[in-house]
Scaffold this motif. Structure first.
Motif, PDB file in Angstrom:
ATOM      1  N   LEU A 183      20.564   7.361  35.127  1.00  0.00           N
ATOM      2  CA  LEU A 183      20.789   7.923  33.795  1.00  0.00           C
ATOM      3  C   LEU A 183      20.107   6.997  32.792  1.00  0.00           C
ATOM      4  CD1 LEU A 183      22.245   9.626  31.565  1.00  0.00           C
ATOM      5  CD2 LEU A 183      24.235   8.139  31.895  1.00  0.00           C
ATOM      6  N   LEU A 184      19.244   7.567  31.956  1.00  0.00           N
ATOM      7  CA  LEU A 184      18.523   6.772  30.954  1.00  0.00           C
ATOM      8  C   LEU A 184      19.079   7.054  29.578  1.00  0.00           C
ATOM      9  CD1 LEU A 184      14.861   7.875  31.848  1.00  0.00           C
ATOM     10  CD2 LEU A 184      16.207   6.108  32.982  1.00  0.00           C
ATOM     11  N   MET A 185      19.248   6.034  28.772  1.00  0.00           N
ATOM     12  CA  MET A 185      19.566   6.299  27.363  1.00  0.00           C
ATOM     13  C   MET A 185      19.136   5.166  26.446  1.00  0.00           C
ATOM     14  SD  MET A 185      23.701   5.916  27.092  1.00  0.00           S
ATOM     15  CE  MET A 185      23.986   7.166  28.337  1.00  0.00           C
ATOM     16  N   GLU A 186      18.866   5.560  25.198  1.00  0.00           N
ATOM     17  CA  GLU A 186      18.705   4.594  24.116  1.00  0.00           C
ATOM     18  C   GLU A 186      20.129   4.357  23.611  1.00  0.00           C
ATOM     19  OE1 GLU A 186      15.350   6.183  21.321  1.00  0.00           O
ATOM     20  OE2 GLU A 186      16.021   7.776  22.639  1.00  0.00           O
ATOM     21  N   PRO A 187      20.749   3.225  23.930  1.00  0.00           N
ATOM     22  CA  PRO A 187      22.166   3.064  23.609  1.00  0.00           C
ATOM     23  C   PRO A 187      22.419   2.993  22.097  1.00  0.00           C
ATOM     24  CG  PRO A 187      21.249   1.013  24.458  1.00  0.00           C
ATOM     25  CD  PRO A 187      20.186   2.059  24.621  1.00  0.00           C
ATOM     26  N   LEU A 188      23.391   3.733  21.631  1.00  0.00           N
ATOM     27  CA  LEU A 188      23.874   3.785  20.233  1.00  0.00           C
ATOM     28  C   LEU A 188      22.925   4.427  19.237  1.00  0.00           C
ATOM     29  CD1 LEU A 188      25.735   0.482  19.302  1.00  0.00           C
ATOM     30  CD2 LEU A 188      26.673   2.614  20.222  1.00  0.00           C
ATOM     31  N   LEU A 189      21.622   4.309  19.453  1.00  0.00           N
ATOM     32  CA  LEU A 189      20.676   4.782  18.433  1.00  0.00           C
ATOM     33  C   LEU A 189      19.484   5.436  19.122  1.00  0.00           C
ATOM     34  CD1 LEU A 189      19.506   4.835  15.499  1.00  0.00           C
ATOM     35  CD2 LEU A 189      18.611   2.541  15.944  1.00  0.00           C
ATOM     36  N   GLN A 190      19.450   6.772  19.067  1.00  0.00           N
ATOM     37  CA  GLN A 190      18.254   7.481  19.540  1.00  0.00           C
ATOM     38  C   GLN A 190      17.273   7.432  18.383  1.00  0.00           C
ATOM     39  OE1 GLN A 190      20.370  11.200  20.799  1.00  0.00           O
ATOM     40  NE2 GLN A 190      19.401  10.764  22.773  1.00  0.00           N
ATOM     41  N   ALA A 191      16.261   6.603  18.510  1.00  0.00           N
ATOM     42  CA  ALA A 191      15.466   6.222  17.345  1.00  0.00           C
ATOM     43  C   ALA A 191      14.436   7.291  16.975  1.00  0.00           C
ATOM     44  CB  ALA A 191      14.831   4.860  17.589  1.00  0.00           C
ATOM     45  N   ALA A 192      13.350   7.395  17.740  1.00  0.00           N
ATOM     46  CA  ALA A 192      12.270   8.306  17.357  1.00  0.00           C
ATOM     47  C   ALA A 192      12.696   9.766  17.432  1.00  0.00           C
ATOM     48  CB  ALA A 192      11.041   8.060  18.227  1.00  0.00           C
ATOM     49  N   GLY A 193      13.811  10.051  18.124  1.00  0.00           N
ATOM     50  CA  GLY A 193      14.318  11.421  18.194  1.00  0.00           C
ATOM     51  C   GLY A 193      15.118  11.822  16.959  1.00  0.00           C
ATOM     52  N   GLY A 194      15.110  10.993  15.917  1.00  0.00           N
ATOM     53  CA  GLY A 194      15.773  11.381  14.674  1.00  0.00           C
ATOM     54  C   GLY A 194      16.899  10.457  14.263  1.00  0.00           C
ATOM     55  N   LEU A 195      16.880   9.221  14.734  1.00  0.00           N
ATOM     56  CA  LEU A 195      17.867   8.211  14.344  1.00  0.00           C
ATOM     57  C   LEU A 195      19.292   8.743  14.514  1.00  0.00           C
ATOM     58  CD1 LEU A 195      15.304   7.747  11.861  1.00  0.00           C
ATOM     59  CD2 LEU A 195      16.337   5.589  12.513  1.00  0.00           C
ATOM     60  N   PRO A 234       8.157   8.443   6.558  1.00  0.00           N
ATOM     61  CA  PRO A 234       9.131   9.390   7.094  1.00  0.00           C
ATOM     62  C   PRO A 234       8.507  10.234   8.200  1.00  0.00           C
ATOM     63  CG  PRO A 234       8.279  10.173   4.993  1.00  0.00           C
ATOM     64  CD  PRO A 234       7.662   8.816   5.223  1.00  0.00           C
ATOM     65  N   PHE A 235       9.328  10.789   9.065  1.00  0.00           N
ATOM     66  CA  PHE A 235       8.834  11.751  10.051  1.00  0.00           C
ATOM     67  C   PHE A 235       9.861  12.873  10.144  1.00  0.00           C
ATOM     68  CE2 PHE A 235      11.600  10.660  13.705  1.00  0.00           C
ATOM     69  CZ  PHE A 235      12.092   9.430  13.299  1.00  0.00           C
ATOM     70  N   GLY A 236       9.384  14.100  10.374  1.00  0.00           N
ATOM     71  CA  GLY A 236      10.290  15.245  10.482  1.00  0.00           C
ATOM     72  C   GLY A 236      11.251  15.295   9.301  1.00  0.00           C
ATOM     73  N   ARG A 237      12.548  15.372   9.602  1.00  0.00           N
ATOM     74  CA  ARG A 237      13.568  15.475   8.552  1.00  0.00           C
ATOM     75  C   ARG A 237      14.198  14.126   8.243  1.00  0.00           C
ATOM     76  NH1 ARG A 237      17.913  18.081  10.029  1.00  0.00           N
ATOM     77  NH2 ARG A 237      17.481  18.143  12.250  1.00  0.00           N
ATOM     78  N   TRP A 238      13.495  13.036   8.567  1.00  0.00           N
ATOM     79  CA  TRP A 238      14.125  11.717   8.469  1.00  0.00           C
ATOM     80  C   TRP A 238      13.358  10.755   7.571  1.00  0.00           C
ATOM     81  CZ3 TRP A 238      13.390  14.319  13.217  1.00  0.00           C
ATOM     82  CH2 TRP A 238      14.543  14.982  13.654  1.00  0.00           C
ATOM     83  N   LEU A 239      14.026  10.359   6.504  1.00  0.00           N
ATOM     84  CA  LEU A 239      13.518   9.300   5.631  1.00  0.00           C
ATOM     85  C   LEU A 239      14.349   8.067   5.948  1.00  0.00           C
ATOM     86  CD1 LEU A 239      11.698   8.447   3.250  1.00  0.00           C
ATOM     87  CD2 LEU A 239      13.576   9.083   1.723  1.00  0.00           C
ATOM     88  N   TYR A 240      13.699   7.033   6.494  1.00  0.00           N
ATOM     89  CA  TYR A 240      14.502   5.943   7.043  1.00  0.00           C
ATOM     90  C   TYR A 240      13.901   4.592   6.687  1.00  0.00           C
ATOM     91  CZ  TYR A 240      10.965   4.855  10.537  1.00  0.00           C
ATOM     92  OH  TYR A 240       9.802   4.458  11.129  1.00  0.00           O
ATOM     93  N   THR A 241      14.712   3.558   6.866  1.00  0.00           N
ATOM     94  CA  THR A 241      14.204   2.198   6.801  1.00  0.00           C
ATOM     95  C   THR A 241      14.711   1.403   7.996  1.00  0.00           C
ATOM     96  OG1 THR A 241      14.115   0.133   5.530  1.00  0.00           O
ATOM     97  CG2 THR A 241      16.095   1.461   5.247  1.00  0.00           C
ATOM     98  N   MET A 242      13.824   0.634   8.602  1.00  0.00           N
ATOM     99  CA  MET A 242      14.174  -0.377   9.603  1.00  0.00           C
ATOM    100  C   MET A 242      13.395  -1.622   9.184  1.00  0.00           C
ATOM    101  SD  MET A 242      14.354   1.133  13.411  1.00  0.00           S
ATOM    102  CE  MET A 242      14.833   2.771  13.846  1.00  0.00           C
ATOM    103  N   PRO A 243      13.942  -2.356   8.220  1.00  0.00           N
ATOM    104  CA  PRO A 243      13.182  -3.452   7.626  1.00  0.00           C
ATOM    105  C   PRO A 243      13.077  -4.663   8.541  1.00  0.00           C
ATOM    106  CG  PRO A 243      15.419  -3.453   6.794  1.00  0.00           C
ATOM    107  CD  PRO A 243      15.291  -2.228   7.650  1.00  0.00           C
ATOM    108  N   ALA A 244      12.110  -5.539   8.226  1.00  0.00           N
ATOM    109  CA  ALA A 244      12.079  -6.871   8.839  1.00  0.00           C
ATOM    110  C   ALA A 244      13.361  -7.588   8.452  1.00  0.00           C
ATOM    111  CB  ALA A 244      10.865  -7.647   8.341  1.00  0.00           C
TER     112      ALA A 244
END
Ligand SMILES: *Cc1c(COP(=O)(O)O)cnc(C)c1O
Length: 424
Positions: free
Chosen positions: A204-216, A392-402
């Motif tokens: 079983l594969l998962m991005e734990p807690l945060l599916q990032a590129a799939g829409g945060l 932004p991508f798709g319906r997501w305006l996001y920040t993941m800053p340094a």
């Protein structure tokens, strides 16, 4: 001037405006030819966690370059790779005691999947050769990875005819802070998929807690603990793709740490070298590793990228980790998190705006999800006029800053994000 021969990623080259030319950078800013300085809200696909031009990271690469730029790990070893392997075992959840290097997040995931399949073959379960993935997942752009990305919303549906088919469980929908009962529906859906497919599933594969590129898409630590229990019950390996979540992005060193869970295999990349060179690590527990021990040549793990364990990459990764620990990055991330919560999550007007579907914050990650992608048309230019680089991508305006982003810079980023909605 003739068009540049350079082909850009995810871009329609016929209509894409000439991209800005970056000439350098320092801290959370990069500089463009012509002198414009932009505050990078997404730190170059989330990997430049120390920002640009960090003196210690630059010096580490220079020093290593004077000693040894590259040597293969086939039949040879070197100190930077050995030391980095030891450091990763120290900082990752207990039990992940073995480290296999490769050159990118996608290849790190390919390694994880091959490891899981070969593990099942070696223990006499060759029929367990599929992966179980989650809807909304993103695990990379190579063929094996595309096949475990969300098959509908993902960016790889064009290649459906080319890719092997794997089962998918629904994406979890309970939020990070949901009580256990509120996560039951997600867990039951995962159980049902495992009941139907476990006989053919290696991992079983998962991005734990945060599916990032799939829409945060964020979920609860209860879901990770349940996934661990279900994998044990159904004799399936658990693989955590921490390429995006690793190295502090969710507020802990690793997303697994929120749940106290050790996966059987864990993949790290993006933040691993502080973004200064491409590299990845696939870690495995003794249970996985031991299955590969034996006299039969088929028991060797059949993988070996040319640049695995590259000394420059390992040396800068060690320096990145030293800076992270010595300068209390988890404390910096907590400060950024407090600002993101106050400025975005607690902003009543933003949350009530008709274009906004939901605001989510976890660690040093925040997203404004809108109802219609079109309502983000123009936001990148709007932010650039305010000195902020958003993508932004798709319906997501996001920040993941340094993580070295100062509080004042963080508020400048959130002001640009909110300002877009205030203006309409
Ligand atoms: C970026 C990413 C990958 C792919 O990494 P690359 O280095 O771009 O190949 C895989 N998994 C996740 C979760 C990612 O965010």
């Amino acid at each position: 001037m003739p068009a540049s021969p350079l082909w850009h990623p995810y871009a329609q080259m016929q209509t894409q405006p000439t991209p800005p030319m970056v000439t350098g950078g320092s801290g959370a800013h990069f500089t463009l030819a012509g002198g414009e300085r932009l505050l990078d809200a997404t730190c170059s696909w989330w990997c430049m966690i120390h920002g640009y031009g960090h003196p210690r990271l630059v010096a580490a690469i220079q020093q290593q370059a004077n000693t040894l730029c590259h040597v293969m790990l086939g039949g040879l070893t070197h100190e930077p790779a050995q030391r980095l392997a030891e450091a990763l075992v120290r900082i990752t959840p207990p039990g992940l005691d073995h480290v296999f290097f490769s050159d990118s997040g996608s290849v790190g995931m390919e390694v994880a999947m091959k490891m899981a399949v070969q593990y099942q073959v070696l223990r006499g379960r060759p029929e367990k050769h599929r992966m179980l993935s989650l809807m909304r997942a993103y695990h990379g752009d190579t063929s094996g990875c595309m096949a475990v990305c969300d098959p509908e919303e993902g960016m790889h549906s064009l290649f459906a005819g080319f890719l092997p088919r794997h089962p998918f469980a629904p994406a979890p929908s309970a939020p990070y802070d949901a009580p256990r009962e509120a996560v039951d529906a997600d867990i039951q859906a995962l159980r049902a998929t495992l009941e139907a497919h476990h006989h053919e599933v290696a991992a079983l594969l998962m991005e734990p807690l945060l599916q990032a590129a799939g829409g945060l898409n964020m979920t609860s630590p209860h879901y990770l603990r349940a996934a661990r229990e279900l994998c044990d019950e159904f004799d399936v390996l658990l693989v955590f793709d921490e390429v995006a979540t690793g190295f502090g992005r969710t507020g802990r060193m690793f997303a697994a740490d929120h749940a106290g869970v050790t996966p059987d295999i864990m993949v790290l990349s993006k933040g691993l070298t502080g973004g200064y060179l491409g590299h990845a690590a696939t870690l495995a527990t003794g249970r996985v590793y031991d299955a590969f021990l034996g006299d039969d040549p088929n028991h060797a793990f059949m993988h070996g990228p040319t640049f695995m364990g590259n000394p420059l990459a390992c040396r800068v990764a060690l320096e990145s980790l030293a800076v992270f620990e010595e300068e209390d990055y988890l404390g910096k991330i907590a400060e950024l998190n407090a600002i993101l919560r106050r400025e975005l999550l607690d902003d009543a007007a933003l949350n009530a705006h008709p274009a906004v579907n939901e605001v989510r914050v976890l660690g040093a990650t925040a997203v404004i999800e809108v109802e219609e992608a079109a309502s983000l048309d123009g936001v990148q230019a709007f932010a650039r006029e305010r000195g902020v680089w958003l993508r932004p991508f798709g319906r997501w305006l996001y920040t993941m800053p340094a993580y070295i982003t100062t509080p004042e810079e963080m508020r400048r980023i959130t002001a640009a994000m909110k300002g877009w909605f205030e203006a309409r």
